[in-house]
Structures are given as structure tokens and as C-alpha cells.
Write an enzyme that holds these catalytic residues in place. Sequence first.
Site, PDB file in Angstrom:
ATOM      1  N   HIS A   1      25.261  -7.512   5.454  1.00  0.00           N
ATOM      2  CA  HIS A   1      23.840  -7.332   5.747  1.00  0.00           C
ATOM      3  C   HIS A   1      22.908  -8.157   4.851  1.00  0.00           C
ATOM      4  O   HIS A   1      21.812  -7.705   4.506  1.00  0.00           O
ATOM      5  CB  HIS A   1      23.450  -5.869   5.617  1.00  0.00           C
ATOM      6  CG  HIS A   1      24.195  -4.928   6.514  1.00  0.00           C
ATOM      7  ND1 HIS A   1      25.176  -5.328   7.377  1.00  0.00           N
ATOM      8  CD2 HIS A   1      24.089  -3.575   6.673  1.00  0.00           C
ATOM      9  CE1 HIS A   1      25.656  -4.281   8.027  1.00  0.00           C
ATOM     10  NE2 HIS A   1      25.011  -3.208   7.622  1.00  0.00           N
TER      11      HIS A   1
ATOM     12  N   ASP B   1      23.394 -12.351  11.498  1.00  0.00           N
ATOM     13  CA  ASP B   1      23.778 -11.188  10.711  1.00  0.00           C
ATOM     14  C   ASP B   1      24.409 -10.090  11.560  1.00  0.00           C
ATOM     15  O   ASP B   1      24.109  -9.955  12.749  1.00  0.00           O
ATOM     16  CB  ASP B   1      22.561 -10.609   9.988  1.00  0.00           C
ATOM     17  CG  ASP B   1      22.944  -9.825   8.746  1.00  0.00           C
ATOM     18  OD1 ASP B   1      23.321 -10.460   7.757  1.00  0.00           O
ATOM     19  OD2 ASP B   1      22.870  -8.581   8.772  1.00  0.00           O
ATOM     20  N   GLY B   2      25.263  -9.289  10.905  1.00  0.00           N
ATOM     21  CA  GLY B   2      25.853  -8.141  11.584  1.00  0.00           C
ATOM     22  C   GLY B   2      24.843  -7.061  11.882  1.00  0.00           C
ATOM     23  O   GLY B   2      25.017  -6.271  12.811  1.00  0.00           O
TER      24      GLY B   2
ATOM     25  N   HIS C   1      25.906  -0.246  17.682  1.00  0.00           N
ATOM     26  CA  HIS C   1      25.075   0.432  16.688  1.00  0.00           C
ATOM     27  C   HIS C   1      23.640   0.493  17.186  1.00  0.00           C
ATOM     28  O   HIS C   1      23.001  -0.522  17.453  1.00  0.00           O
ATOM     29  CB  HIS C   1      25.163  -0.347  15.380  1.00  0.00           C
ATOM     30  CG  HIS C   1      24.583   0.348  14.198  1.00  0.00           C
ATOM     31  ND1 HIS C   1      23.227   0.377  13.957  1.00  0.00           N
ATOM     32  CD2 HIS C   1      25.161   1.039  13.184  1.00  0.00           C
ATOM     33  CE1 HIS C   1      23.003   1.042  12.830  1.00  0.00           C
ATOM     34  NE2 HIS C   1      24.166   1.464  12.348  1.00  0.00           N
TER      35      HIS C   1
ATOM     36  N   GLU D   1      27.624   5.170  14.575  1.00  0.00           N
ATOM     37  CA  GLU D   1      26.197   5.437  14.787  1.00  0.00           C
ATOM     38  C   GLU D   1      25.708   4.742  16.053  1.00  0.00           C
ATOM     39  O   GLU D   1      24.680   4.064  16.063  1.00  0.00           O
ATOM     40  CB  GLU D   1      25.392   4.955  13.566  1.00  0.00           C
ATOM     41  CG  GLU D   1      25.906   5.527  12.247  1.00  0.00           C
ATOM     42  CD  GLU D   1      25.203   4.950  11.024  1.00  0.00           C
ATOM     43  OE1 GLU D   1      24.580   3.876  11.151  1.00  0.00           O
ATOM     44  OE2 GLU D   1      25.259   5.566   9.959  1.00  0.00           O
TER      45      GLU D   1
ATOM     46  N   GLU E   1      20.217   8.878  15.062  1.00  0.00           N
ATOM     47  CA  GLU E   1      19.677   8.555  13.742  1.00  0.00           C
ATOM     48  C   GLU E   1      18.162   8.396  13.801  1.00  0.00           C
ATOM     49  O   GLU E   1      17.623   7.806  14.739  1.00  0.00           O
ATOM     50  CB  GLU E   1      20.324   7.264  13.241  1.00  0.00           C
ATOM     51  CG  GLU E   1      19.925   6.863  11.847  1.00  0.00           C
ATOM     52  CD  GLU E   1      20.607   5.580  11.397  1.00  0.00           C
ATOM     53  OE1 GLU E   1      20.138   5.000  10.400  1.00  0.00           O
ATOM     54  OE2 GLU E   1      21.585   5.158  12.039  1.00  0.00           O
TER      55      GLU E   1
ATOM     56  N   CYS F   1      16.328   6.438  12.156  1.00  0.00           N
ATOM     57  CA  CYS F   1      15.999   5.010  12.199  1.00  0.00           C
ATOM     58  C   CYS F   1      16.086   4.449  13.610  1.00  0.00           C
ATOM     59  O   CYS F   1      15.351   3.519  13.958  1.00  0.00           O
ATOM     60  CB  CYS F   1      16.938   4.220  11.284  1.00  0.00           C
ATOM     61  SG  CYS F   1      16.604   4.408   9.523  1.00  0.00           S
TER      62      CYS F   1
ATOM     63  N   CYS G   1      18.557   4.916   4.439  1.00  0.00           N
ATOM     64  CA  CYS G   1      17.678   4.073   5.245  1.00  0.00           C
ATOM     65  C   CYS G   1      16.576   4.885   5.921  1.00  0.00           C
ATOM     66  O   CYS G   1      15.457   4.402   6.096  1.00  0.00           O
ATOM     67  CB  CYS G   1      18.487   3.309   6.287  1.00  0.00           C
ATOM     68  SG  CYS G   1      19.547   4.350   7.307  1.00  0.00           S
ATOM     69  N   CYS G   2      16.872   6.141   6.298  1.00  0.00           N
ATOM     70  CA  CYS G   2      15.916   6.909   7.099  1.00  0.00           C
ATOM     71  C   CYS G   2      14.673   7.375   6.342  1.00  0.00           C
ATOM     72  O   CYS G   2      13.562   7.216   6.851  1.00  0.00           O
ATOM     73  CB  CYS G   2      16.620   8.094   7.752  1.00  0.00           C
ATOM     74  SG  CYS G   2      17.896   7.611   8.958  1.00  0.00           S
TER      75      CYS G   2
END
Length: 658
Positions: free
Chosen positions: A141, A191-192, A273, A325, A341, A343, A421-422
Site C-alpha cells: 500500500h 497499487d493493490g 475488497h 473485507e 466496513e 470505510c 482506518c475507520c
Amino acid sequence: MALQEQTVFPRPIELKNVSIKDDYWSPYVKLVRDTVIPYQWEALNDRVADAEPSHAIRNFRIAAGIEEGAFGGFFFQDTDLYKWLEAVGYALAAAPDADLERVADEAISLVAAAQQADGYLNTYFTVAEPGKRWTNLTDCHELYSAGHLIEAAVAYAGATGKKALLDVACRLADHIDATFGDRPGQIRGYDGHQEIELALVKLYEATGERRYLDLAGFFIDERGRQPSFFHQEWEARGRTSAWTPGVVQKTPPSLSYHQADKPVREQEVATGHAVRAMYMYAAMADLAVRSGDDSLLAACRRLWDNTVRKQMYVNGSIGSTHHGEAFTFDYDLPNDTNYSETCASIGLIMFAQRMLQNEVKGEYGDVLERALYNTVTAGMATDGKHFFYVNPMEVWPAASEGNPGKHHVKAVRQKWYGCACCPPNVARLLSSLGHYAFSAGEGTLYSHLHIGAEAKLTIAGRQVGVRMASGLPWAGQVGLTLAEAAGSGDFTLAVRVPAWSAHTSFTLNGEPATPEIRDGYAYLRRDWQAGDVFGMTLDMRPRRIYAAAEVRANAGRVALQRGPLVYCLEEADNGAPLAALAIRAGSELREVAGEGRLAGAILIETEGLRLEEPANAGGALYRSEPPTRTPSRIVAVPYTLWGNREPGEMQVWVREEP
């Protein structure tokens, strides 16, 4: 790709020109400013007792050479600080705060000190593996982290006028532009975890530097081309993953999980994801509106339709499984194991907002509203110090503890997360709420969210100030007042008419009005003058919601909704087990006032049935005699407020019986 840019489309009003003044939302904004941001600063510094450590600030101190030690946390740990800084930027845009700005400036100095001479910035690869930068984009990431830095820099510069973090971001973006592309010697990859793409669009808007917009286009267009970049990278590092160092894998990375199984313009189904997908779709919509690219917009429409019509939960959440996720397949929407999630719903809101810039349709605003009023705010406790990562449709605390397949489902919000992250994502969204309320195009002011707010803008050559008053989510009165309107000349107000309002009436200066209804918006064009008021009364009667027959998890079940709020049953009001309850078909749905921690909220009360064991059951696990059905009063609370009392069961979808 070099984009042929178009510049005329509905744009959000600058955040500094919008202020939230709403009985429902202002407390959230205040909570973020006064509690969440300071609390998260403590968490970033590992000063919250009994919470998982963040490591974020310490990693930057080590990378800057201020202290010694080993890197802590995930590869992308830097983003926790970046999202916090973005939220601070939005908070400062709304209201200056010298003390908060001083703390943020100190954090920015630390970030700048950790940046490498060539512009590279990532504490994991600076501290832990300095020789392996850009070698594992699938897992680590790096570009995702860079994207969050860029978003923070744009937000902070816009709020304060200070360019220190923006300079850091531009140096990093220049390094990325030199490293990635289709020129000789460059990495032809991506990016992944998507994020850099939408961040680069923001950086372009802030700086006017076309290279950043073109680089975003490169990352989007390159994704999914064959042979796969992710598989090439996997082979080059010996078929290993950063998640299991030294273990040679038999199976290469899943391309559909990374939304890279085909070029983005050919994708039709939301896969993989959920957060990554939404961030990518938002960037695609960003690029589509700026380039006028019909093929990219067509892909956005297909992916939107699949997401919201076949893979979205009733509360505006997405991501059916905790395995990755991720999305699973159409209509697979389990209630007790879903991931949803926080996010991901924030990403869906971002996607919806950008689709509204491409084409103003009520469906986009409706979904934006659904995710905002339900999932996003459910992700944070009313104390601002506890958070949900997962937003389930159904909770049985004993199963969360005892069933490994449900460990991800929490019955109570957590203080912090190792992968946090959330919480900062909620903070940055609520701090920038004004960004989502209005937009303005050529001669038209659009109102997307019915949130009390004031905004100033120039439209049709006129200086205009508007004031939105709203009773939502508890009352259905909405009024848009022209507080200022310099000069003269026609322009249009376009106000979203929510699909949940079965009967909506309109007024102009207190008299009945008949605006043009088009694609879910009410349009009224005139020579607006100061003092004019466009009013709307929405139908707030509680209603039943039924899922499509293909959604097996909800066969024979019903959900309740009032206005924008989805409701749920909690053990605190209805006892356990909730699975034994059923709502009577056709029973009256009555509004009742909440009490205690739910004071000020409107609850829904109705008649139902409870299944009970026969008197002679004797505790048998199985028997031939059916259960008895006894009348039961059922009380439903807004889903967004669940879990703020004593822990217990929760359920959104309830059986319905005659």
C-alpha cells in the site's frame, strides 16, 4: 493518458464557504472537533489506556531520526496520521483554532522530517525495509499511503493557507510521477489498494499541475491490462507475500479481489475488497467528469448499478464477507456475518458525490444519504471514543464470542484498532460534511442533503447566500432561504426529493408551488431575491421495507424505515432471543419518543408475536410440537444509535407473520 479536460460541471461549494448549523448534525461535527480529534491524537501517540497501540507518531519519529527503534504496526500505518491531519484541516476550515493548528503544524514538521531526499515518504520502507521500496505494491500500500498524505495536504492548505504539507505532497507526487508510467525505465504498475488516483485529482485541483491529473489517468487505465502487473511482481519477488514472509505461495494474487482482472472500462460487477473498489470507482467518476469520457462514465454506471441494486445492504453498507473485507456475489447479503466496513460506506458516499457531478440524479443522493445517516454514524459511539469497524445487520453476542466465523462481529464498539482506518475516516467525513450538501453548476444551485447549513457562492454572475433549515431526520420540514441575492437575473434551485418520501409538497414564499421534478430533483428557475423561501414537506410516516426475492437471508422478513433512518430491534427493549420475534403483517407502526440515552430520538412501536416453547417441551432440542405464539409489543430504534446502551442482541430484519 493525456486527458482532454472539461471544466464545466457541478462542483461542491468550497468548504470554507459552507457552515453546518443543524440540530442533528451540528452535535456530530462538534463531537468530532472537541472529542474525536483530540482523542485520536492521543491514540496516534499511544496514550489511550487499554487500547491497541497505533505506533504512527513513533514510526515517524524513528524515520526522521529523532529516536531509535523498530517499526510498529501495518505497512500502511502512516495513513492513520494522514487522515487525522485531513480531518483537522476540515475542522479548521469551519472554525480556526490556534491550539489545534499548532499541534497539527508540529505533526506536519515531523512528517516533513521523515521525507527522503528524492521525495519518497513511507515510514515502513524507510525504517524496516529501506531497499525494497516499490517492490510489493500488491500488499504494502505505498501508493495508498501516499494518496492519504496528498488528501491531507490539500485539505490543510485549503483551510490554513499553509503550504508546508502541500510541498511535501508535491515532492512525493513528483517522485511517483518520475517512477511510474509507460516511459522507459518506469514501473508500469499500480497499487493493490486504490487511493492515489482520487488524491491526484485533488492535487491537480489544488495546484493546477496537469501532470497529476494525467498520472491519475495512467493508474486507472493501466489497471487490469494483461499480462497482470500483480502476477509479474509476485513472480519477481519469488512468489511470496508480505503477509507471510518467506513462505512460497502456490496461488498468485487474486486479480478480481484487486479489481484488476480486466481493464476498468470493461468491468461490470463490483468484486473484491469493498473499500478499494469504492475508492477506485470514485476516481473513475472524477476522471470521467473532467475528461467527458463516455466509456469511463458507462463503466461507472454499470458498477454503481451492480453495487446498489444487487450488493448493498439496506443501511447503505457494502461488503458481504469478512474474508478479504469483500463483496461476494449478487444478492448474497447475510445478516449475521456481513462485514460492511465503515470505510466502505464512506467510499460509497465519495462515489455517489462524484457521480452527482457527472449527472444529477436523485438515486446518487439517496444512497449518499442512506449510507451517511445509517452506517457512517453507527460506526462511532455517541461519546466519540468508541468505534465499529464492522456494521452487522444482526448481532448475537454469544456467537461473536464463541463462533470463529463471527469473531469480527462486535457487540460493543472498540476504543481503537490496530488497523484503525475507520475512526479517522469517520472524523474526516463528518468534518467535511458541508462538501456533500451543495454543489453548483452553470446557473444552478443543487441541494443534495437536507442538512441545516449556510453557504455562499457566485452563481449566474450574482453573489448569493443561502440558508437551509431542516427538521430531518425527525421531522420532514425543509426550507431553502435566499439570505442574500445581489443583483438580478434568473438562476435555478434544484433540491433533491428523497425516494423514501411517498408524498412531497412544495411551497414558494408560503404559497403552494409546482416545481419541475426531474430525475429525483425539484427544479425551480426564477429571479431569486433575498428573503425568498423554497419549502418542502416530506412524508415521514414509518414504512416497511422488503428485500428482493433473490436475497435469501431476508425471505419472509421485514425491515423498518422512517425518513432516512433504518431501524433495528435491540435486546434492551425487546428481550432475548430476538430471533423469536415477528412483526404482525399490517400492524400499525407508531412513533414514540426515546428516553434515557435515546432521548430526542423517535422510536417505532408495533404489535408482534413471540415464539415460546410449549409448557411440556422439557428442554428438548428437537420436538414435533410447534412453539406457541404470544402477543408481544415490539420497539425499534434507529440503527445508527444501536449499541449505546447495555450490550445485547440486535437485529435489522425481522420475521413477518399474519
